[in-house]
Design an enzyme around this catalytic site. Structure first.
Site, PDB file in Angstrom:
ATOM      1  NE  ARG A 234      -3.984  -1.910   2.390  1.00 38.40           N
ATOM      2  CZ  ARG A 234      -4.487  -2.358   3.538  1.00 38.40           C
ATOM      3  NH1 ARG A 234      -4.129  -1.767   4.673  1.00 38.40           N
ATOM      4  NH2 ARG A 234      -5.336  -3.359   3.563  1.00 38.40           N
TER       5      ARG A 234
ATOM      6  NE  ARG B 228      -7.187   4.607   2.986  1.00 35.09           N
ATOM      7  CZ  ARG B 228      -7.945   3.917   3.827  1.00 35.09           C
ATOM      8  NH1 ARG B 228      -9.068   4.419   4.286  1.00 35.09           N
ATOM      9  NH2 ARG B 228      -7.568   2.714   4.228  1.00 35.09           N
TER      10      ARG B 228
ATOM     11  NE  ARG C 104     -11.298   8.346  -3.144  1.00 36.54           N
ATOM     12  CZ  ARG C 104     -12.518   8.797  -3.372  1.00 36.54           C
ATOM     13  NH1 ARG C 104     -12.685   9.794  -4.218  1.00 36.54           N
ATOM     14  NH2 ARG C 104     -13.558   8.274  -2.765  1.00 36.54           N
TER      15      ARG C 104
ATOM     16  CG  ASP D 228      -9.744  -2.453  -4.117  1.00 39.96           C
ATOM     17  OD1 ASP D 228      -9.314  -1.829  -3.125  1.00 39.96           O
ATOM     18  OD2 ASP D 228     -10.583  -3.377  -4.027  1.00 39.96           O
TER      19      ASP D 228
ATOM     20  CE1 TYR E 242     -13.382  -7.096   1.903  1.00 37.51           C
ATOM     21  CE2 TYR E 242     -11.707  -8.539   0.970  1.00 37.51           C
ATOM     22  CZ  TYR E 242     -12.059  -7.498   1.806  1.00 37.51           C
ATOM     23  OH  TYR E 242     -11.095  -6.847   2.544  1.00 37.51           O
TER      24      TYR E 242
END
Length: 351
Positions: free
Chosen positions: A26, A30, A39, A76, A153
């Site tokens: 990652r 963020r 973003r 993702d 998921y």
């Protein structure tokens, strides 16, 4: 293509290097203020993932800040389930949600294997764009979620659950889960093959939820699907290194190494010295600093880096990384302190 910096690729092949290569799971995300600015340009998270130019912009941001040894595609793990038409949404404060989770055989039968250059072409376009922007500077890592993690998921309908629905499926109707995992194994295999064809220099499979399974269930529902992916990639692109990472998967290292992969990601719950003693002759190891340690003072971060390097010891076959993804609240300068410590301290282990 001959790369200017192939330290990461040589380490995955357990070839000699001058210092331990370093990248972060990652690393584009963020915790960087420049990512948050990118973003804002997109309507939502998936809109960002579907924009090859913005994906390239975000992928390159940490490389402008830090002297890293690899880039990783910004995307993702849920792009494949999204392409299967399950109605993926990202809800603020909750994460990913599927409007149409898979709860019966009819729903599983109805989904197909996405075309990497069809429904998922935007990912391949991002890989091509990033590869063009990188040129010969650094290797590019392509990735996908493991079939078990994606299935979790897709069946639960969201993240952060107790896994009751998918575990019930594993116990009650295992053949139905096998059917879903077979489709996902084929999908991930083709997806990573297409990323490689588009310019990825290595492929990583993220098995985020494999550690919640008992050993018997892990073997059937997590490891065997990943083994099929490794076999496919080694057949179509034998020169491309493949990394497997199961979070909380320390007990499974020998079986993971036996898949034929080139490297294993190791989280912070397993000492690298132990992992190396168990599988180091077969595979390279990647890891394994606790991401929370990056909230500590820089001098403590350096001490933890020194401990991880010493734990692995001398010789090739180590890629320095976090034991899982960097957290959004991480001060960027603390990530920089970690990277600088690796660069300063690791050459002593390669003389």
């Amino acid at each position: 293509m001959q790369l200017d910096n192939d330290r990461f690729l040589r380490a995955l092949k357990r070839q000699p290097v001058d210092r331990t290569p370093v990248w972060m799971m990652r690393q584009a995300g963020r915790y960087l203020p420049e990512y948050r600015e990118s973003r804002k340009k997109a309507k939502d998270f998936m809109a960002l993932c579907r924009n090859p130019e913005l994906c390239c912009e975000v992928t390159l941001q940490p490389l402008a800040r830090y002297p890293l040894d690899a880039a990783i595609l910004f995307s993702d793990i849920l792009t494949i389930p999204d392409a299967m038409g399950l109605g993926l949404r990202f809800v603020e404060g909750e994460g990913p949600v599927f409007d149409r989770p898979l709860r019966d055989a009819h729903a599983i039968e109805a989904i197909g294997v996405p075309d990497p250059e069809g429904e998922l072409r935007y990912v391949m376009d991002a890989v091509r764009t990033i590869r063009g922007a990188l040129g010969r500077k650094l290797p590019l890592i392509g990735f996908a979620g493991s079939p078990w993690t994606l299935a979790t998921y897709m069946v639960e309908g969201a993240g952060g659950s107790d896994y009751a629905n998918i575990k019930r499926m594993a116990f009650d109707t295992p053949e139905m889960l096998d059917s879903l995992l077979a489709k996902l194994s084929a999908s991930v295999s083709l997806y990573l093959e297409a990323q490689i064809a588009a310019g990825a220099d290595a492929a990583m499979v993220f098995d985020t939820w494999g550690g919640v399974l008992s050993p018997a269930l892990y073997e059937r529902f997590s490891l065997q699907p990943m083994q099929r992916i490794v076999a496919h990639l080694k057949r179509v692109a034998p020169h491309i290194p493949v990394i497997l990472f199961t979070k909380n998967g320390g007990q499974h290292l020998e079986r993971m190494a036996a898949t034929g992969c080139d490297a294993l990601g190791v989280d912070w719950t397993t000492d690298l010295s132990v992992a190396r003693a168990r599988v180091g002759r077969q595979v390279a190891l990647q890891g394994n600093l606790d991401p929370i340690s990056l909230f500590a003072r820089p001098e403590r971060i350096e001490a933890e880096v020194a401990r991880v390097l010493q734990d692995f010891g001398h010789g090739p076959g180590h890629v320095f990384n976090l034991g899982h993804g960097i957290l959004p609240q991480t001060p960027p300068e603390h990530a920089g302190a970690m990277i600088e410590a690796v660069r300063q301290l690791s050459p002593a282990y390669h003389k």
